[in-house]
Write an enzyme that holds these catalytic residues in place. Structure first.
Site, short mmCIF file in Angstrom:
data_model
loop_
_atom_site.label_atom_id
_atom_site.label_comp_id
_atom_site.label_asym_id
_atom_site.label_seq_id
_atom_site.Cartn_x
_atom_site.Cartn_y
_atom_site.Cartn_z
N THR A 38 3.02 0.17 4.97
CA THR A 38 3.28 0.94 3.68
C THR A 38 2.21 0.85 2.66
OG1 THR A 38 4.54 -0.59 2.63
CG2 THR A 38 5.80 1.06 4.24
N GLU A 66 4.89 -7.55 6.68
CA GLU A 66 5.30 -6.34 7.10
C GLU A 66 5.02 -5.88 8.22
OE1 GLU A 66 4.86 -1.38 6.14
OE2 GLU A 66 4.62 -3.06 4.24
N ASN A 106 -1.13 -4.69 -1.18
CA ASN A 106 -1.31 -3.45 -2.07
C ASN A 106 -2.21 -3.51 -3.23
OD1 ASN A 106 0.53 -3.03 -4.95
ND2 ASN A 106 1.44 -4.43 -3.27
N HIS A 155 9.41 -7.20 2.40
CA HIS A 155 8.34 -6.63 3.72
C HIS A 155 9.01 -6.44 4.93
CE1 HIS A 155 6.73 -10.10 0.79
NE2 HIS A 155 6.09 -8.98 0.69
N CYS A 159 7.57 -1.65 -7.99
CA CYS A 159 7.94 -0.16 -7.40
C CYS A 159 9.55 -0.42 -7.20
CB CYS A 159 7.34 -0.16 -6.03
SG CYS A 159 7.64 -1.37 -5.03
N CYS A 187 3.74 4.35 1.18
CA CYS A 187 4.96 4.55 0.30
C CYS A 187 4.29 5.27 -0.82
CB CYS A 187 5.41 3.14 0.04
SG CYS A 187 5.00 2.32 -1.38
N SER A 228 -1.38 -10.30 -1.79
CA SER A 228 -0.56 -8.84 -2.10
C SER A 228 -1.29 -7.83 -1.15
CB SER A 228 -0.15 -8.84 -3.48
OG SER A 228 0.10 -7.30 -3.62
N HIS A 259 0.07 -9.80 8.26
CA HIS A 259 1.03 -9.38 7.06
C HIS A 259 2.37 -9.52 7.51
CE1 HIS A 259 2.70 -7.07 3.76
NE2 HIS A 259 1.65 -7.39 2.89
#
EC number: 1.17.7.4
Length: 350
Positions: free
Chosen positions: A192, A153, A252, A101, A36, A222, A250, A151
């Site tokens: 996100t 983030e 996502n 992150h 991304c 996101c 990861s 995480h």
């Protein structure tokens, strides 16, 4: 779909196989997939810093959650650390990069105390969540963060506000039992990289329990997370096997596996490289789905396609949904630095 010649998809060139004594299968290749804009920017920052300042460049935490990328940057002279005190005194004039992150406010404060020069590679969409949380706090609201404990983030977002100002809610079950300090004065933000559907369920339950819950001004999940999940939803039905390229840490990428299973794939697996595919468990297949998390480079997608072509008469079917054109600028200190074609190929995951 043509049976011969070249087909191009987002930088991947695929030669359709000629007839052979192999079992015919179709690989349904999702688009968009892979890097991304935030990941692309973060990798670019490390590469640019190495060109501008020379090695070593220190990076706090994995710049993105992908070992292939991390090892590639290490080969160029990046050194990855978990905390700033791991940087030796003789290298404290070298730059340190904060990962995509995001980090708690205490990290740049610590860097300032140590007289370190740092470059923040936090994804702008993560920074937007930080601002949303701070706005809730300024308005006197207690902040509910929907995300996964531990995480990076989530740690970074919670670290934008004083201790006790943010509560973490992970699931609908958590939302059922959550007891806020003031039920009439709450605002929420989200990590996100969550499952769009799961997050909607948590938000719905929180709104049912706390009607005055205030949403952020814009959706926190996101665009890349949403787009990749939507592509997998469309591609997964009818797939005997669905592969997602991504690391086990990861968020996502793991969500894409879950989305594939819910959308109808008979089996879905997370792999980092083609070498991780357990061919003994693949079984009889005719349709394979393939996508990649936002931190997974396209070169590994190609590697996996070739691994299937070694074993099957594989035809690639493109399953594109939307085109992504997002681009985020790098830090001002690095905008004058030029990248070579080889640098750009690495940054783009090729």
């Amino acid at each position: 779909m043509p049976t011969s010649g070249f087909v191009r998809s987002t930088g991947v060139f695929m030669m359709a196989p000629s007839a052979a004594a192999k079992t015919p299968i179709t690989i349904r290749l999702c688009g968009p997939r892979g890097f991304c804009a935030g990941v692309d920017r973060a990798i670019q920052i490390v590469v640019l810093a190495l060109k501008e300042f020379g090695a070593p460049v220190y990076v706090r935490h994995e710049i993105v959650h992908n070992r292939y990328v991390v090892e590639g940057l290490e080969a160029k002279g990046a050194i990855f650390v978990e905390e700033l005190d791991e940087i030796p005194p003789e290298h404290r004039k070298q730059p340190v990069v904060f990962s995509a992150h995001g980090v708690p406010k205490s990290v740049p404060a610590d860097a300032d105390e140590r007289n370190l020069f740092y470059l923040d590679a936090t994804c702008p969409l993560v920074s937007k969540v930080h601002k949303q949380a701070m706005r809730h706090h300024r308005m006197g609201r207690h902040v509910v963060l929907i995300g996964h404990a531990g995480h990076p983030e989530v740690i970074g977002t919670m670290g934008q506000l004083p201790e006790g100002a943010v509560s973490l809610v992970e699931t609908v079950e958590d939302a059922d039992v959550y007891m806020p300090p003031d039920a009439d004065n709450l605002g929420f933000v989200t990590q996100t990289t969550l499952s769009v559907d799961d997050t909607a369920g948590v938000i719905k339950r929180l709104h049912e329990r706390f009607p005055n819950l205030t949403a952020p001004a814009a959706d926190s999940i996101c665009y890349a997370t949403t787009n990749r999940q939507e592509a997998v939803k469309q591609a997964a039905p009818g797939c005997d096997l669905f592969l997602v390229v991504g690391a086990p840490n990861s968020s996502n990428s793991k969500r894409l596996v879950e989305v594939a299973l819910r959308a109808g794939a008979k089996k879905a697996v997370l792999v980092q490289r083609a070498s991780e595919i357990d061919w003994s468990t693949v079984g009889d297949i005719s349709m394979v789905g393939l996508s990649a998390g936002a931190s997974a480079p396209e070169v590994i997608v190609n590697e996996i396609i070739e691994a299937f072509r070694d074993r099957y008469d594989a035809t690639v079917e493109l399953a594109d949904t939307v085109e992504e054109n997002e681009h985020f600028l790098v830090n001002r200190e690095l905008r004058h630095v030029e990248l070579t074609g080889a640098d750009m190929a690495f940054v783009n995951g090729e």
